[in-house]
Scaffold this active site. Structure first.
Site, PDB file in Angstrom:
ATOM      1  CG  ASN A   1      -1.577   1.370   1.664  1.00  0.00           C
ATOM      2  OD1 ASN A   1      -1.796   2.150   0.524  1.00  0.00           O
ATOM      3  ND2 ASN A   1      -2.077   1.456   2.753  1.00  0.00           N
TER       4      ASN A   1
ATOM      5  CE  LYS B 115       0.402   3.528   4.830  1.00  0.00           C
ATOM      6  NZ  LYS B 115       0.714   3.703   6.387  1.00  0.00           N
TER       7      LYS B 115
ATOM      8  CG  HIS C 201      -5.361   2.047   5.525  1.00  0.00           C
ATOM      9  ND1 HIS C 201      -4.778   2.805   6.456  1.00  0.00           N
ATOM     10  CD2 HIS C 201      -4.340   1.149   5.472  1.00  0.00           C
ATOM     11  CE1 HIS C 201      -3.682   2.685   6.807  1.00  0.00           C
ATOM     12  NE2 HIS C 201      -3.337   1.703   6.006  1.00  0.00           N
TER      13      HIS C 201
ATOM     14  CD  GLU D 160      -2.473   5.652   7.017  1.00  0.00           C
ATOM     15  OE1 GLU D 160      -2.644   5.758   5.667  1.00  0.00           O
ATOM     16  OE2 GLU D 160      -1.264   5.120   7.438  1.00  0.00           O
TER      17      GLU D 160
ATOM     18  CD  GLU E 223      -3.143  -2.580   7.594  1.00  0.00           C
ATOM     19  OE1 GLU E 223      -1.974  -2.783   7.155  1.00  0.00           O
ATOM     20  OE2 GLU E 223      -3.620  -1.752   7.549  1.00  0.00           O
TER      21      GLU E 223
ATOM     22  N   GLY F 296       3.228   2.237  10.740  1.00  0.00           N
ATOM     23  CA  GLY F 296       4.220   3.556  10.464  1.00  0.00           C
ATOM     24  C   GLY F 296       4.781   3.915  11.630  1.00  0.00           C
TER      25      GLY F 296
ATOM     26  CB  SER G 142       6.100  -2.006  11.331  1.00  0.00           C
ATOM     27  OG  SER G 142       5.667  -0.556  11.736  1.00  0.00           O
TER      28      SER G 142
ATOM     29  N   GLY H 122       3.052  -1.159   4.072  1.00  0.00           N
ATOM     30  CA  GLY H 122       3.106   0.337   3.725  1.00  0.00           C
ATOM     31  C   GLY H 122       4.429   0.856   3.645  1.00  0.00           C
ATOM     32  N   GLY H 123       5.177   1.529   4.615  1.00  0.00           N
ATOM     33  CA  GLY H 123       6.406   2.032   4.337  1.00  0.00           C
ATOM     34  C   GLY H 123       7.417   1.128   3.566  1.00  0.00           C
TER      35      GLY H 123
HETATM   36  C1  PEP Z   1      -0.348   0.074   6.113  1.00  0.00           C
HETATM   37  O1  PEP Z   1      -0.452   1.121   5.610  1.00  0.00           O
HETATM   38  O2  PEP Z   1      -1.386  -0.682   5.952  1.00  0.00           O
HETATM   39  C2  PEP Z   1       0.606  -0.247   6.827  1.00  0.00           C
HETATM   40  C3  PEP Z   1       0.556  -1.748   7.459  1.00  0.00           C
HETATM   41  O3  PEP Z   1       1.813   0.662   7.006  1.00  0.00           O
HETATM   42  P1  PEP Z   1       3.385   0.310   7.521  1.00  0.00           P
HETATM   43  O4  PEP Z   1       3.867  -0.917   7.036  1.00  0.00           O
HETATM   44  O5  PEP Z   1       4.160   1.607   7.025  1.00  0.00           O
HETATM   45  O6  PEP Z   1       3.006   0.075   9.065  1.00  0.00           O
END
Ligand code: PEP
Length: 254
Positions: free
Chosen positions: A10, A12, A96, A98, A168, A174, A214, A235-236
């Protein structure tokens, strides 16, 4: 039962069209020949069309990060599931954290979005997870139960045959703090029990439940060793093709 792993990235609000194309060019050879798991990338809306063309013929599926529940109309700034289907999107991330927290999405909005995604034969990835405050107050399981029951209450097992759930924990997204494999497994096994209660044990056994929060090349193997963890929403660490490819290729001989 052995469920086919899904590793989903993802992005973002990151990457222009040119950056997306450069990423895909670097990523494709790194995952060529990976056939025993599904791979998905969710770029921002503006890069979806270019990404779709660049991914053609590769094992990487395209995902969107959100959609609106109506087909079309006076909803300035929104994108419908119909539009996503039209450009070759396969998966849509719904709810999500966010979206829930920054954009005030409710369980009802999420349910309507899932209905729209299903109308267009796209695969919903329903995101659920507790905040740190909820975890510390001992409410983790009741939050997950509510998000599953409210998000999925209008549907049948047949409607949801391709459903993907992503657990999640909000405190792990993040932040660099990953849930331990034990914490994640406890939540995943609980979600599967709730799905069995709602739709039957056979259905629950087929649903892929991803972990997100993460995820990195260093922790993916421990997470994937757990019986109810069927993949990851990243994500990241999905923003760099080499890093994401290492996550995708977990457990494979190189
Ligand atoms: C996400 O955005 O779904 C996520 C899990 O982000 P990250 O891996 O950066 O924690």
């Amino acid at each position: 039962m052995k469920r086919r792993p899904l590793i989903a990235g993802n992005w973002k609000m990151h990457k222009t069209v040119a950056e997306t194309l450069a990423y895909i060019e670097a990523f494709k050879p790194l995952v060529a020949g990976v056939e025993d798991r599904d791979i998905m990338l969710a770029p921002p809306f503006t890069a979806l069309d270019a990404a779709q063309r660049a991914l053609e013929g590769s094992p990487v599926a395209l995902g969107a990060q959100n959609c609106h529940w109506e087909e079309e109309g006076a909803f300035t700034g929104e994108i419908s599931a119909r539009m996503l289907s039209d450009i070759g999107v396969s998966y849509v991330i719904i709810g999500h954290s966010e979206r829930r927290h920054l954009f005030r999405e409710t369980d009802e909005m999420i349910r309507k979005k899932i209905a729209a995604v299903l109308r267009h034969d796209l695969i919903p990835i329903l995101c659920i997870g507790e905040t740190l405050e909820e975890r510390e107050a001992g409410k983790t399981l009741s939050v997950l139960e509510r998000q599953l029951k409210e998000g999925l209450k209008d549907f049948s097992a047949r409607d949801l045959k391709n459903l993907v759930v992503a657990y999640e924990p909000v405190w792990a997204i993040g932040t660099g703090k990953t849930a331990t494999p034990e914490q994640a497994e406890e939540a995943h096994a609980f979600c599967r029990r709730i799905l069995a209660e709602m739709f039957g044990a056979d259905f629950a056994e087929t649903v892929r439940i991803l972990y997100g929060g993460s995820v990195k090349p260093e922790n993916i193997v421990g997470l994937m060793a757990r019986p109810d963890i069927d993949g990851a929403l990243v994500g990241g660490a999905s923003l760099k093709p080499d890093v994401f490819a290492r996550i995708v290729c977990f457990g494979r001989m190189k």
